[in-house]
Write a protein that holds these residues in place. Structure first.
Motif, short mmCIF file in Angstrom:
data_model
loop_
_atom_site.label_atom_id
_atom_site.label_comp_id
_atom_site.label_asym_id
_atom_site.label_seq_id
_atom_site.Cartn_x
_atom_site.Cartn_y
_atom_site.Cartn_z
N GLU A 192 38.06 34.18 -5.01
CA GLU A 192 38.63 32.96 -5.58
C GLU A 192 38.92 32.06 -4.39
OE1 GLU A 192 41.67 32.84 -8.96
OE2 GLU A 192 42.89 32.59 -7.17
N HIS B 36 33.71 36.63 -9.86
CA HIS B 36 34.96 35.92 -10.10
C HIS B 36 34.72 34.64 -10.88
CE1 HIS B 36 38.48 33.46 -9.63
NE2 HIS B 36 39.16 34.55 -9.35
N ASP C 191 36.48 36.16 -14.00
CA ASP C 191 37.93 36.04 -13.99
C ASP C 191 38.37 34.92 -14.94
OD1 ASP C 191 40.28 36.94 -11.86
OD2 ASP C 191 40.63 34.95 -12.69
N HIS D 112 40.28 32.76 -14.18
CA HIS D 112 40.35 31.55 -13.35
C HIS D 112 38.98 31.03 -12.93
CE1 HIS D 112 44.47 33.23 -12.78
NE2 HIS D 112 44.72 31.98 -13.07
N HIS E 291 46.29 39.43 -15.49
CA HIS E 291 45.02 40.02 -15.91
C HIS E 291 45.19 41.52 -16.16
CE1 HIS E 291 43.74 36.21 -14.54
NE2 HIS E 291 43.37 36.53 -13.31
N HIS F 271 50.96 36.75 -11.85
CA HIS F 271 50.60 38.17 -11.92
C HIS F 271 51.80 39.12 -11.79
CE1 HIS F 271 46.47 37.69 -12.52
NE2 HIS F 271 46.05 37.56 -11.27
ZN ZN Z 1 42.53 35.23 -11.83
#
Ligand code: ZN
Length: 487
Positions: A11, A105, A138, A140, A162, A444
């Motif tokens: 990321e 990702h 992901d 994101h 997640h 998270h």
């Molecule tokens: Zn993420």
């Protein structure tokens, strides 16, 4: 059936001054061949789920590459090329394949290449021809049309934090097996409403993402609907396609896929303001935490989340805690290998005076000078025990705890988001017994810290994962886009 399997995950925060090179992948994860299956089997990860799914379906896996690095600046051209070449060479050498499984990702930005996964997937498609390719991305991911064209089927995580990565991995294997067996003919609809939701407003327990996923869950129960992924996107990758997107897969019913995607995109747009987020100023947050009767109060340093590409070494909350003389307090975790080395040289029990943090990016705060006792030294190895990445080993590198009158600063050498209480327990700190625990994480941490927290306060300190997007100089994201522009 024989499926090729690989992972490439980064990321990228394009505002970060730290390039992501080979050493950063080596520090987190860089494995080849059969070693991947051993490392990831029975873990709460996409690869773990893909491996489980393959076992359940009697699929033989051909493992290639697993590469992941802590979020930071652009991936170097040299490492990306090396990883891509290796993966494509393995693909060509794999012999007859029925399918390809990729754990990516979706917000990887490479030097000179904004859509990393789009490029990688196009190259995979060109190599395998008609062989179906299933991809997990992901939550994101900044999904692009290039990714959706090259992949046969995409599964995005449906949770933030997640906690469904293994479920999505298993689904990817199972649906890919269905495609290979001729039981599923994916029809895809993809939408990108002009929205760039800030990170702290993206959690799925409540708010606009919960609303969207409640709708999607109901849609998935309808006939012919295979799966729906709503990507909140990663706003700090300043690329054309950053932001929220919607991906709907039905079994051969294109009009249905289009209708559902349109409905979800319209709802996301209608509720766009609910993504905006207000955190508490540093002084007020510390004062409130000290005044609250219960324990522990979690101060979430949401803007210095290494999991969002921030440095993990900002000091504004620490500075305020020192100023007010906070005790029974832990700051977890500050990335500062120099400070760790100084503690190690002094030894456990020694008193040291150090400049802590503030070393990466002067625009987000200066180092703070502290004098304290070296409480513990460790190798920083732990195993995730919370709902995220359960069973997976974590590596903080050489780690020291510096104790300043019962204000404990956990200093780490490898950047790792503070998302699991094990990161405190492994250095001898019981988070539940503390009055205040600072965690460098945006959302998270909630998966494993919320159950033990008396209260959580999100703090508006400086940092590269701030949810105040007006602090960043965007140059590449498509405009107009909400909330950067009033539409
Ligand atoms: Zn993420």
């Amino acid at each position: 059936m024989r499926f090729f399997i690989a992972m490439m995950s980064h990321e990228t925060n394009t505002f970060s001054p730290l390039p992501t090179d080979r050493a950063q992948f080596e520090a987190r994860d860089l494995r080849y061949g059969g070693e991947i299956l051993e490392a990831y089997r029975n873990t709460g990860t996409c690869l773990g789920g893909m491996i489980d799914g393959a076992q359940a379906r009697g699929v033989t896996l051909v493992p290639s590459l697993a590469a992941a690095a802590s979020p930071a600046g652009r991936v170097t051209k040299a490492f990306y090329q090396e990883a891509k070449d290796r993966l494509l060479a393995d693909l060509r050498a794999a012999g007859r394949l029925d399918g390809v499984l990729l754990d990516l990702h979706g917000a990887m930005v490479v030097e000179g290449l904004d859509d990393g996964e789009g490029d990688l997937l196009a190259a995979v498609r060109a190599t395998v021809g008609d062989v179906p390719v299933a991809v997990t991305l992901d939550f994101h991911a900044n999904v692009t049309a290039a990714m959706t064209r090259a992949a046969t089927l995409i599964h995005g995580y449906k949770t933030y934090p997640h906690i469904d990565m293994d479920t999505r991995g298993r689904e990817a294997t199972e649906r890919l097996a269905d495609v290979v067996a001729g039981r599923l003919h994916p029809a895809i609809a993809f939408r990108q409403p002009p929205m760039l939701p800030p990170i702290a407003g993206q959690l799925t327990a409540r708010g606009p993402m919960r609303r969207l996923y409640d709708m999607a869950d109901a849609m998935e129960r309808r006939p012919h609907v295979v799966s729906i992924s709503i990507f909140a996107g990663f706003p700090l990758a300043d690329i054309h396609d950053a932001g929220l997107s919607i991906y709907v897969c039905t079994d051969g019913d294109q009009p249905l896929a289009d209708a559902l995607a349109d409905e979800l995109a319209a709802t996301a747009w209608e509720h766009r303001r609910e993504f905006l987020h207000q955190a508490t100023g540093v002084r007020e947050a510390v004062a409130r935490a000290r005044a609250l009767p219960g324990r522990p109060v979690i101060l979430a340093d949401i803007a210095d989340n290494t999991g969002g590409g921030a440095a993990g070494d900002t000091t504004e909350i620490l500075r305020e805690l020192l100023r007010v003389g906070a005790r029974e307090t832990t700051v977890a975790c500050v990335w500062d290998a120099q400070a760790v080395a100084a503690c190690a040289r002094a030894g456990v029990g020694a008193t040291v005076t150090l400049e802590v943090g503030g070393k990466v990016d002067p625009s987000h705060g200066a180092p703070v000078t502290v004098t304290g006792r070296v409480r513990t030294l460790s190798d920083g190895r732990f195993v995730h025990k919370g709902p995220m990445m359960r069973g997976l080993e974590g590596r903080l590198g050489p780690t020291a705890v510096l104790d300043v009158n019962d204000l404990k600063i956990i200093l780490i050498s490898l950047r790792w988001q503070t998302l699991d209480p094990e990161m405190l327990r492994v250095v001898g700190i019981d988070p539940a017994a503390e009055k205040i625990v600072v965690v460098k994480s945006s959302v998270h941490y909630r998966a494993a810290f919320e159950p033990l927290a008396h209260e959580i306060i999100e703090v508006d300190a400086p940092g590269l994962s701030s949810s105040n997007l007006t602090r960043f100089a965007f140059a590449n994201v498509r405009r107009p886009i909400f909330p950067l522009d009033e539409l």
